[in-house]
Design an enzyme around this catalytic site. Structure first.
Site, PDB file in Angstrom:
ATOM      1  N   ASP A 276      14.597   8.940 -15.348  1.00  0.00           N
ATOM      2  CA  ASP A 276      13.477   9.780 -14.945  1.00  0.00           C
ATOM      3  C   ASP A 276      13.948  10.718 -13.838  1.00  0.00           C
ATOM      4  O   ASP A 276      14.754  10.324 -12.985  1.00  0.00           O
ATOM      5  CB  ASP A 276      12.302   8.923 -14.444  1.00  0.00           C
TER       6      ASP A 276
ATOM      7  N   CYS B 185      -4.612  12.875 -22.974  1.00  0.00           N
ATOM      8  CA  CYS B 185      -4.517  12.720 -24.436  1.00  0.00           C
ATOM      9  C   CYS B 185      -5.674  13.419 -25.139  1.00  0.00           C
ATOM     10  O   CYS B 185      -5.522  14.505 -25.670  1.00  0.00           O
ATOM     11  CB  CYS B 185      -4.490  11.233 -24.805  1.00  0.00           C
TER      12      CYS B 185
END
Length: 427
Positions: A34, A259
């Protein structure tokens, strides 16, 4: 290449990537990458700020968390699970995906497989990501490496529908790749895998999953607006309609997060590129995006009609959904921003939200529940378990005499507060 020889790397250690990494770590050594140094440091210390993964799982010796892309060079099965947000104009922002593809391309070697999990519109993997991989690596798809797409189905805050228990859709750039991707995910997904006809098919399937849900919520939100005009209790109507075997059980409410409130815009963007102006999908988006302003207007109307002086509004919940610390695209914030234009005092409490993130990202201050002053209006915005556990006497302690409870999640039945002299507004 023998499927047992695949070494897994996961790029992007958020709500999607971390659970995937942890699932694979239970049987083999894995590397998680990351670009957020603080995130990597926290994970190395066994802390997941998203509360999705337990410390014991993070401290598994099979996991190597890193912010150095060279640490995933030895892997040969690279999973990419970075965010795919939208811009202020609700257009796809592929910059995280492009950046991740460039980094993967810099360490890509012959025999590698790259699998994308990020939600995108049909065509992104083949039209955007693969050209980047080829350009940066100087390798050729099919000849030197392969690419797959397996859409994420992670549901933050849901301990029942975990990656192991949800059917995994998989696809590949050729039949051999499809087989390899299916075999690899089958090691961690007990529910099994579904082999999509193509990468674009898998991309489209993912983006319509949330689009369908968005539209169903938009329908009941519009019904709630209509029933308010007709002086009907929406929950009473839905309860009656739900007695029919094929009635879909959706509830009205705020639609935020990364989402349902975002994915439909990826599909409508691609649709417009091909000359079709979507109508139903965008109408649903408009309804859901407007609900926060409708609720704010209802609260304003309550304040004006009662002519409340020195009004105090308490907001219970700031995250975009229950039992989840994620504040991204939270529509509760939109309500607060609307109300902040009034000459009133606003108190906000949320047991899961980060005090620091609320301040830095949203310029909002959080107050512990026990420190809230009694208010004129109580906005119950998010159905955290901690809030569901509040009985009506505790609610009474939070609200001044003749106050109003705005119950957005229908946590309390009609008439619950009648004996306490409190007004109860339900969506």
């Amino acid at each position: 290449m023998n499927k047992l020889n695949y070494k897994i790397s996961v790029s992007g250690l958020g709500y999607v990537g971390l659970p995937v990494l942890v699932a694979f770590s239970k049987t083999e050594k894995v590397v998680g990458f990351d670009i957020n140094n603080q995130r990597v440091e926290e994970l190395n210390q066994g802390h997941d700020k998203n509360n999705e993964v337990h410390k014991n799982d993070l401290m598994n010796e099979n996991i190597n968390f890193s912010n150095n892309v060279m640490d995933i060079k030895n892997a040969n099965f690279h999973i990419v699970a970075v965010p795919t947000p939208v811009s202020k104009n609700n257009e796809p922002d592929l910059s995280p995906l492009i950046s991740a593809s460039e980094k993967i391309g810099s360490i890509l070697k012959k025999g590698d497989i790259v699998v994308y999990e990020s939600t995108v519109y049909p065509g992104v993997t083949e039209e955007v990501c693969i050209p980047i991989l080829e350009k940066i690596s100087s390798l050729t798809l099919g000849k030197h490496f392969k690419v797959g797409y397996s859409p994420e189905r992670i549901n933050p805050g849901d301990t029942e529908h975990t990656i192991e228990n949800i059917i995994k859709v998989v696809s590949g750039s050729d039949p051999e790749c499809l087989q390899a991707v299916a075999d690899t995910y089958s090691k961690i997904v007990k529910a099994g895998v579904f082999r999509a006809a193509s990468i674009k098919t898998a991309e489209a399937a993912k983006v319509i999953e949330n689009t369908q849900r968005d539209l169903n919520i938009a329908l009941v939100n519009e019904l709630a607006l209509i029933f308010k005009k007709l002086d009907l209790d929406t929950s009473d109507v839905l309860e009656a309609a739900n007695t029919k075997w094929n009635f879909l059980d959706f509830k009205p409410g705020l639609v935020g997060g990364h989402c349902i409130g975002v994915d439909p815009y990826y599909l409508t963007y691609k649709s417009r590129e091909h000359g079709y102006e979507p109508q139903v999908i965008l109408s649903g988006r408009n309804i859901n995006d407007s609900m926060s302003h409708f609720i704010a207007d209802q609260i304003k109307q309550e304040i004006e009609e009662k002519d409340i002086k020195n009004c105090i509004v308490s907001v219970l919940g700031l995250t975009f959904k229950e039992d989840c610390p994620d504040m991204r695209n939270s529509k509760v914030i939109d309500i607060i921003n609307d109300l902040s234009k009034l000459d009133i005092e606003i108190q906000i409490t949320d047991p899961l939200a980060s005090f620091e993130e609320a301040h830095e990202a949203c310029n909002l201050e959080l107050t512990p529940l026990l420190n809230l002053k009694p208010c004129n209006i109580l906005l119950m915005a998010v159905a955290h378990n901690d809030f569901k556990a509040l009985n009506k006497n505790k609610i009474n302690d939070l609200v001044l005499s003749n106050g109003t409870i705005f119950d957005l999640k229908n946590m309390y039945k009609k008439g619950t507060f009648n004996d306490l002299g409190l007004n109860h507004w339900k969506l």
